[in-house]
Design a protein around this motif. Structure first.
Motif, PDB file in Angstrom:
ATOM      1  N   VAL A  81       0.828  -1.210   0.000  1.00 24.98           N
ATOM      2  CA  VAL A  81       0.000   0.000   0.000  1.00 24.98           C
ATOM      3  C   VAL A  81       0.863   1.262   0.000  1.00 24.98           C
ATOM      4  N   CYS A  82       1.897   1.268   0.864  1.00 29.32           N
ATOM      5  CA  CYS A  82       2.733   2.475   0.972  1.00 29.32           C
ATOM      6  C   CYS A  82       3.537   2.714  -0.299  1.00 29.32           C
ATOM      7  N   ALA A  83       4.034   1.633  -0.906  1.00 28.73           N
ATOM      8  CA  ALA A  83       4.775   1.779  -2.163  1.00 28.73           C
ATOM      9  C   ALA A  83       3.857   2.392  -3.217  1.00 28.73           C
ATOM     10  N   ASP A  84       2.617   1.958  -3.223  1.00 24.20           N
ATOM     11  CA  ASP A  84       1.643   2.482  -4.184  1.00 24.20           C
ATOM     12  C   ASP A  84       1.374   3.963  -3.913  1.00 24.20           C
ATOM     13  N   VAL A  85       1.128   4.309  -2.667  1.00 24.62           N
ATOM     14  CA  VAL A  85       0.853   5.707  -2.305  1.00 24.62           C
ATOM     15  C   VAL A  85       2.038   6.602  -2.658  1.00 24.62           C
ATOM     16  N   MET A  86       3.254   6.104  -2.427  1.00 26.13           N
ATOM     17  CA  MET A  86       4.449   6.916  -2.671  1.00 26.13           C
ATOM     18  C   MET A  86       4.952   6.795  -4.110  1.00 26.13           C
ATOM     19  N   GLY A  87       4.330   5.921  -4.905  1.00 23.31           N
ATOM     20  CA  GLY A  87       4.749   5.758  -6.291  1.00 23.31           C
ATOM     21  C   GLY A  87       6.076   5.033  -6.454  1.00 23.31           C
ATOM     22  N   PHE A  88       6.302   4.052  -5.611  1.00 28.69           N
ATOM     23  CA  PHE A  88       7.502   3.217  -5.717  1.00 28.69           C
ATOM     24  C   PHE A  88       7.108   1.840  -6.247  1.00 28.69           C
ATOM     25  N   ALA A  89       7.968   1.268  -7.114  1.00 27.41           N
ATOM     26  CA  ALA A  89       7.717  -0.084  -7.614  1.00 27.41           C
ATOM     27  C   ALA A  89       8.347  -1.102  -6.673  1.00 27.41           C
ATOM     28  N   LEU A  90       7.751  -2.296  -6.587  1.00 26.35           N
ATOM     29  CA  LEU A  90       8.315  -3.364  -5.765  1.00 26.35           C
ATOM     30  C   LEU A  90       9.069  -4.354  -6.644  1.00 26.35           C
ATOM     31  N   GLU A  91      10.243  -4.764  -6.186  1.00 22.73           N
ATOM     32  CA  GLU A  91      11.035  -5.703  -6.964  1.00 22.73           C
ATOM     33  C   GLU A  91      11.661  -6.712  -6.007  1.00 22.73           C
ATOM     34  N   ARG A  92      11.652  -7.998  -6.401  1.00 27.24           N
ATOM     35  CA  ARG A  92      12.227  -9.019  -5.524  1.00 27.24           C
ATOM     36  C   ARG A  92      13.729  -8.827  -5.430  1.00 27.24           C
ATOM     37  N   ASP A  93      14.245  -8.770  -4.189  1.00 27.04           N
ATOM     38  CA  ASP A  93      15.656  -8.506  -3.961  1.00 27.04           C
ATOM     39  C   ASP A  93      16.393  -9.806  -3.677  1.00 27.04           C
ATOM     40  N   ALA A  94      17.367 -10.137  -4.561  1.00 33.32           N
ATOM     41  CA  ALA A  94      18.060 -11.428  -4.475  1.00 33.32           C
ATOM     42  C   ALA A  94      18.769 -11.597  -3.128  1.00 33.32           C
ATOM     43  N   GLN A  95      19.440 -10.527  -2.673  1.00 40.80           N
ATOM     44  CA  GLN A  95      20.201 -10.638  -1.426  1.00 40.80           C
ATOM     45  C   GLN A  95      19.260 -10.912  -0.258  1.00 40.80           C
ATOM     46  N   THR A  96      18.117 -10.209  -0.237  1.00 41.56           N
ATOM     47  CA  THR A  96      17.156 -10.421   0.849  1.00 41.56           C
ATOM     48  C   THR A  96      16.603 -11.837   0.816  1.00 41.56           C
ATOM     49  N   VAL A  97      16.402 -12.353  -0.395  1.00 41.59           N
ATOM     50  CA  VAL A  97      15.952 -13.740  -0.516  1.00 41.59           C
ATOM     51  C   VAL A  97      16.945 -14.655   0.195  1.00 41.59           C
ATOM     52  N   GLU A  98      18.233 -14.404  -0.056  1.00 39.43           N
ATOM     53  CA  GLU A  98      19.275 -15.234   0.574  1.00 39.43           C
ATOM     54  C   GLU A  98      19.232 -15.104   2.086  1.00 39.43           C
ATOM     55  N   GLU A  99      19.073 -13.861   2.566  1.00 40.65           N
ATOM     56  CA  GLU A  99      19.047 -13.635   4.015  1.00 40.65           C
ATOM     57  C   GLU A  99      17.882 -14.374   4.647  1.00 40.65           C
ATOM     58  N   ILE A 100      16.745 -14.365   3.962  1.00 45.08           N
ATOM     59  CA  ILE A 100      15.575 -15.059   4.511  1.00 45.08           C
ATOM     60  C   ILE A 100      15.827 -16.573   4.527  1.00 45.08           C
ATOM     61  N   ARG A 101      16.405 -17.084   3.427  1.00 47.65           N
ATOM     62  CA  ARG A 101      16.715 -18.530   3.395  1.00 47.65           C
ATOM     63  C   ARG A 101      17.681 -18.871   4.535  1.00 47.65           C
ATOM     64  N   ALA A 102      18.678 -18.004   4.718  1.00 48.48           N
ATOM     65  CA  ALA A 102      19.699 -18.252   5.751  1.00 48.48           C
ATOM     66  C   ALA A 102      19.052 -18.252   7.138  1.00 48.48           C
ATOM     67  N   PHE A 103      18.097 -17.309   7.336  1.00 45.75           N
ATOM     68  CA  PHE A 103      17.416 -17.197   8.632  1.00 45.75           C
ATOM     69  C   PHE A 103      16.758 -18.520   8.995  1.00 45.75           C
TER      70      PHE A 103
END
Lengths: 411, 411
Positions: A81-103
């Protein structure tokens, strides 16, 4: 002065399932940074209402800080919702994916695919890592406005705020707000306010009395260009307060009475032991909240039944028969017993009626606190005048800790 | 369905000086009455911002319920602002003046003249008496909208809500909201949500997953004309949930794991004892939060140092030497010791590293939980993966209580 609004997101908040402690924490932190919080809002997991709330907040304030709704489930939509209100696009972040897998790997748990939703980040935003969870935070800036996303779980939110958001906001603020909290015990809020009445009218520094769980405090807040200037404004006021209500002050900017007690014990190289009936571990739990408490605390005995008071603390059967478990005599024998068993330098014991349903004919809120050390044993009577079990237990533990603190001042 | 917004008034809230427990209480009460709270707001003691907030709320909802700002001081202006927004005139009420005078006489206190400001009431409003204070509440109705004023002090607010506002609102509501909370342990929020994914799409009842301090929960909420109809809507969903994640469920609508444990002990006529190192009384404190815990809990031993583990629980010196205090072996000997010392039917023991600064070379968040009963002694290893001391202690206590609960299911 920067203005900020706090938006707490979560249907569970609006249903009253959970208490919103995040809003208070952030209010305190922002106030301390000299950022004015003029408005707070709470909305559920509803895209339309959330978007409206964020737009309203942006129309009034420089910064909108949201907590909650960054989770992996479908009803978590704060980021979207906030990205939409602020006009930001969402994109899957590879590094964050890794961090989540590591977690998940670190915990030997399988990672639900849905968790990857948390790796979708607003392009061009400042991303804040989450040291206690999988949902990263973010700051989206556009047109002089800033929307900051923080996770809802308090331990994740606080760590992220202190590690990332505070430094991020510091770059935007001018001047500083310095505030000190004077902590007292044994005097009520209104009595305290009356004693320092002339100071309450001041504007810089301001002096504000407030009460929290049986403790009255004074918050002194000064606004200035530098920390030094702020301290210079506060110093004379603090001196006046010490002069007026000094005997009730147990600390300034000390976190709580247990921190004051552990510090006082450490300074004197002494060890404390506890014997608890109605608080049943609340005192030892609070002492050990203080990092390094193991230097001054070795053991506590929770003797809830009379039998255990006799067996573990050698409280005499006759004493319990003659005076009951809730009595000066029992409190003193419990303290003496704890001192003997533990080999500590000072022991505190509590016995009382925390809530309704006590076997003895004693009124709820009646408590006896025993204190034992090499010089002997004493006891004090406490009447909270309340029937709220949790409140009575907390206040009893606080008073017991305060008695220890007062005794230590004379040692 | 009636909609309501809650507005908490007070600069001390925005400064974070006090925690807003009123908003949670009112949210729970209104939800239980079948009134939908879609939005909450917090504003300071500022007439313009308060008026704007009330107008916004009225534009969205049928009822606006405000707490705070009814006091006698100049910065208390909730009544004045709301009367103005709703177009009601204020008039000093003779009877209320008498009640305020009586309140002070009863307490043998002089009445500050400023208190009479609290006797100015909106003409034509429904007035709610204050049994715990001097500020009456009120309800102003106009054009199908209703603004309700309640005092800020929780004890005054709650008494007034239950005695006057609830009956007042009951006349306006149709239908009821019934909700049940399924409490689980041992499964994460996202994993839980995935397992029941098909149910999350439902609208009546709704199924919402949420997490709180290491526990994942499901809240099932149904809206219907009668409680019976609502229950009928919930029943099949609840059955599906039991079928899918039944092994993780420890209770439905049970307050928390300690309530579940005390109930399970009472049903079986068994007694529990505790031996705590890193939690240092947190388990016994939580057990005794439950009224009547004395029927099932007699004693707990807080053995923070190795010496006390040996002295009070007869943990063998060799065990501590060979495996360290944070080990399966120590946890088991602590549990066995607690069972022996207390004569209880089941004993639980915890030893671990709650926060940074442990003497042994063990990682923070590593905990061993021992369980002892007539059938023998077992232990489990827990790794929280967190460094937050309070979180680790809470989750450790929860897990220990859950292990006791699981064991009791087999007894």
């Amino acid at each position: 002065m920067l203005t900020c609004e706090i938006v707490s997101v979560g249907t569970e908040l609006l249903l009253g399932d959970i208490l919103d402690t995040n809003a208070q924490y952030l209010s305190q932190q922002l106030a301390a940074m000299g950022i004015a919080v003029l408005h707070r809002a709470t909305v559920g997991d509803n895209a339309a209402r959330l978007a409206e709330t964020v737009r309203d907040a942006l129309s009034r304030s420089d910064i909108v800080l949201l907590t909650g709704g960054l989770g992996p489930t479908a009803d978590d939509l704060t980021k979207e919702v906030c990205a939409d209100v602020m006009g930001f696009a969402l994109e899957r972040d590879a590094q964050t994916v890794e961090e989540i897998r590591a977690f998940f790997q670190k915990r030997g748990m399988p990672m639900p695919e849905s968790n990857l939703k948390q790796a979708d980040l607003p392009v061009g935003a400042t991303v804040f890592p989450n040291s206690n969870g999988t949902a990263p935070g973010a700051a989206m800036e556009r047109g002089g406005k800033c929307v900051i996303l923080l996770p809802g779980p308090p331990n994740e939110m606080r760590a992220m705020f202190e590690q990332s958001v505070q430094p991020f906001l510091r770059q935007k603020t001018t001047g500083v707000i310095v505030s000190h909290t004077v902590r007292t015990m044994g005097i009520g809020e209104s009595a305290l306010a009356e004693r320092v009445a002339p100071l309450l009218a001041g504007s810089n520094p301001t002096v504000a009395p407030y009460a929290k769980q049986g403790e009255a405090m004074l918050r002194i807040t000064a606004h200035a260009d530098t920390p030094q200037d702020a301290e210079a404004l506060i110093e004379p006021v603090l001196r006046q307060i010490r002069g007026t209500v000094g005997e009730y002050i147990y600390g300034i900017d000390v976190e709580d009475i247990q921190h004051a007690v552990v510090q006082a014990l450490r300074e004197r190289g002494l060890h404390l032991a506890t014997a608890e009936s109605c608080t049943a571990g609340y005192i030892s739990k609070r002492i050990t909240e203080v990092p390094g408490a193991s230097d001054v605390f070795d053991c506590g005995l929770v003797t809830y039944s009379n039998e255990m008071k006799e067996k573990l603390l050698s409280v005499r059967h006759e004493t319990l028969q003659a005076h009951g478990a809730v009595s000066t005599e029992t409190a003193m024998e419990m303290a003496a017993g704890a001192l003997r068993v533990s080999g500590a330098d000072i022991a505190v014991a509590v016995t009382g009626v925390a809530g309704p349903g006590c076997s003895e004919q004693k009124s709820v809120g009646l408590v006896f606190i025993g204190l034992a050390d090499a010089d002997g044993v004493t006891a004090v009577k406490l009447e909270t005048g309340r029937t709220d079990r949790e409140y009575n237990r907390y206040v009893t533990a606080s008073r017991a800790l305060h008695l220890v603190w007062q005794r230590l001042q004379k040692m």
